[in-house]
Scaffold this motif. Structure first.
Motif, PDB file in Angstrom:
ATOM      1  N   PHE A   1      46.968  35.791  44.699  1.00 56.04           N
ATOM      2  CA  PHE A   1      48.153  36.296  44.003  1.00 56.04           C
ATOM      3  C   PHE A   1      48.505  35.301  42.905  1.00 56.04           C
ATOM      4  CE2 PHE A   1      52.376  37.580  42.992  1.00 56.04           C
ATOM      5  CZ  PHE A   1      52.474  38.910  43.367  1.00 56.04           C
TER       6      PHE A   1
ATOM      7  N   ALA B   1      53.143  48.597  38.457  1.00 60.76           N
ATOM      8  CA  ALA B   1      51.794  48.238  38.893  1.00 60.76           C
ATOM      9  C   ALA B   1      50.876  49.452  38.932  1.00 60.76           C
ATOM     10  CB  ALA B   1      51.846  47.592  40.286  1.00 60.76           C
TER      11      ALA B   1
ATOM     12  N   ASP C   1      47.730  47.395  48.692  1.00 62.20           N
ATOM     13  CA  ASP C   1      48.396  46.767  47.540  1.00 62.20           C
ATOM     14  C   ASP C   1      49.760  46.211  47.924  1.00 62.20           C
ATOM     15  OD1 ASP C   1      46.288  47.783  46.041  1.00 62.20           O
ATOM     16  OD2 ASP C   1      47.424  49.506  45.309  1.00 62.20           O
TER      17      ASP C   1
ATOM     18  N   ILE D   1      52.499  42.220  47.646  1.00 61.06           N
ATOM     19  CA  ILE D   1      53.642  42.234  46.725  1.00 61.06           C
ATOM     20  C   ILE D   1      54.921  41.846  47.469  1.00 61.06           C
ATOM     21  CG2 ILE D   1      55.097  43.741  45.311  1.00 61.06           C
ATOM     22  CD1 ILE D   1      52.571  45.274  44.540  1.00 61.06           C
TER      23      ILE D   1
ATOM     24  N   ILE E   1      52.198  44.367  36.910  1.00 60.31           N
ATOM     25  CA  ILE E   1      51.337  43.702  37.897  1.00 60.31           C
ATOM     26  C   ILE E   1      49.985  44.413  37.894  1.00 60.31           C
ATOM     27  CG2 ILE E   1      50.973  43.090  40.310  1.00 60.31           C
ATOM     28  CD1 ILE E   1      53.953  43.158  40.744  1.00 60.31           C
TER      29      ILE E   1
ATOM     30  N   ILE F   1      46.511  45.008  39.721  1.00 61.49           N
ATOM     31  CA  ILE F   1      45.922  44.916  41.059  1.00 61.49           C
ATOM     32  C   ILE F   1      44.434  45.219  40.958  1.00 61.49           C
ATOM     33  CG2 ILE F   1      45.941  45.862  43.398  1.00 61.49           C
ATOM     34  CD1 ILE F   1      48.910  46.561  42.915  1.00 61.49           C
TER      35      ILE F   1
ATOM     36  N   SER G   1      41.393  46.372  45.535  1.00 70.57           N
ATOM     37  CA  SER G   1      41.806  46.863  46.849  1.00 70.57           C
ATOM     38  C   SER G   1      41.253  48.269  47.117  1.00 70.57           C
ATOM     39  CB  SER G   1      43.329  46.839  47.001  1.00 70.57           C
ATOM     40  OG  SER G   1      43.938  47.898  46.326  1.00 70.57           O
TER      41      SER G   1
ATOM     42  N   LYS H   1      43.046  40.890  44.421  1.00 75.15           N
ATOM     43  CA  LYS H   1      43.800  40.041  43.495  1.00 75.15           C
ATOM     44  C   LYS H   1      44.971  40.801  42.890  1.00 75.15           C
ATOM     45  CE  LYS H   1      43.107  36.925  39.541  1.00 75.15           C
ATOM     46  NZ  LYS H   1      42.121  36.373  38.572  1.00 75.15           N
ATOM     47  N   TRP H   2      46.114  40.128  42.862  1.00 78.73           N
ATOM     48  CA  TRP H   2      47.299  40.602  42.154  1.00 78.73           C
ATOM     49  C   TRP H   2      47.591  39.605  41.034  1.00 78.73           C
ATOM     50  CZ3 TRP H   2      46.682  40.190  47.335  1.00 78.73           C
ATOM     51  CH2 TRP H   2      46.940  41.294  48.157  1.00 78.73           C
ATOM     52  N   THR H   3      47.878  40.096  39.827  1.00 74.81           N
ATOM     53  CA  THR H   3      48.248  39.207  38.723  1.00 74.81           C
ATOM     54  C   THR H   3      49.538  39.709  38.090  1.00 74.81           C
ATOM     55  OG1 THR H   3      45.903  38.777  38.247  1.00 74.81           O
ATOM     56  CG2 THR H   3      47.508  38.154  36.565  1.00 74.81           C
TER      57      THR H   3
END
Length: 258
Positions: free
Chosen positions: A64, A80, A87, A91, A190, A192, A195, A213-215
């Protein structure tokens, strides 16, 4: 190989995931009934920590990335893309200081341990997609709660999951409604990644070894933009991060003729 190992570790993951939901259901109930919102939120945060790191059962990595210095005293609308139900826990856990709330189908408020209870009492919006008046009313109530409590809301603006990871055009309606109630809310995209690969063969035949991965991206500059332009800017920021084609705004055919 990933699919084959999924036959072995997928059932283990599902059992562990469901077990945490069952364990935390009575914990949530006690926290909310006895101690109120703050204690309930702590129980939900801890639950989602465990749900996030259930990914390790599938040998998935969890990353994250949030380099943004986001305020905790201002409502935020996180926008997102949406790839799978997995997901959501990351978060909730990694953005817990922003009190993220979700817009969910009203059907999800029943029969799912922990999840349904949290949706009923956690402060999000539970909408009936067949009843537009009810949906708008729920969004307005959510916007008011955001204002009163400086909460954030997470919107999966595609409206449905992208089963192949390719982003669908974002919907404007929900975000536009919230912005009417909370015009000062920040809009923060965001992105994602990966996933969707967990469930590419279905809910039960899960795959292993996926880098989830979350950005959190830069807030959208809302100056001189209407709701459509704001949402498109968020969508394109996510597309750029995921290296997908950027969707251009519709051209005015009359201006083209002139």
């Amino acid at each position: 190989m990933s699919k084959f190992l999924g036959y072995i570790f997928g059932p283990i993951f599902n059992i562990v995931f469901f077990l945490f939901l069952c364990i935390f259901h009575p914990i949530q109930w006690i926290c909310f009934r006895a101690f109120g919102y703050k204690a309930h939120k702590v129980s939900v945060d801890i639950l989602n920590f465990f749900l996030t790191y259930c990914n390790w059962v599938l040998f998935n990595s969890v990353t994250f990335k949030n380099d943004q210095n986001l305020p905790t005293d201002n409502p935020i609308i996180f926008v997102a893309n949406h790839q799978s139900m997995y997901d959501i826990p990351g978060i909730i856990w990694f953005l817990k200081q922003h009190h993220p709330k979700f817009i969910s189908k009203i059907e999800l408020t029943k029969n799912i341990p922990s999840i349904s209870y949290n949706l009923r009492v956690g402060g999000g919006a539970n909408i009936n997609r067949k009843d537009s008046k009810q949906s708008i009313s729920e969004l307005i109530k959510l916007g008011r709660r955001m204002k009163e409590n400086t909460w954030s809301t997470v919107i999966f603006a595609e409206g449905t999951r992208a089963k192949d990871g390719n982003i669908k055009p974002f919907n404007v309606g929900g975000i536009a409604t919230l912005l009417k109630v909370v015009p000062d809310a920040l809009i923060v995209p965001i992105a994602i990644e990966n996933s969707w690969k967990i469930v590419r063969y279905g809910k039960f035949f899960l795959t292993v070894g996926n880098p989830i991965k979350w950005t959190v991206l830069n807030p959208v500059n809302k100056a001189d933009k209407n709701a459509e332009e704001i949402v498109l800017a968020a969508e394109n920021a996510i597309r750029e991060k995921l290296h997908q084609a950027i969707r251009l705004p519709d051209l005015d055919t009359n201006s083209m003729k002139s």
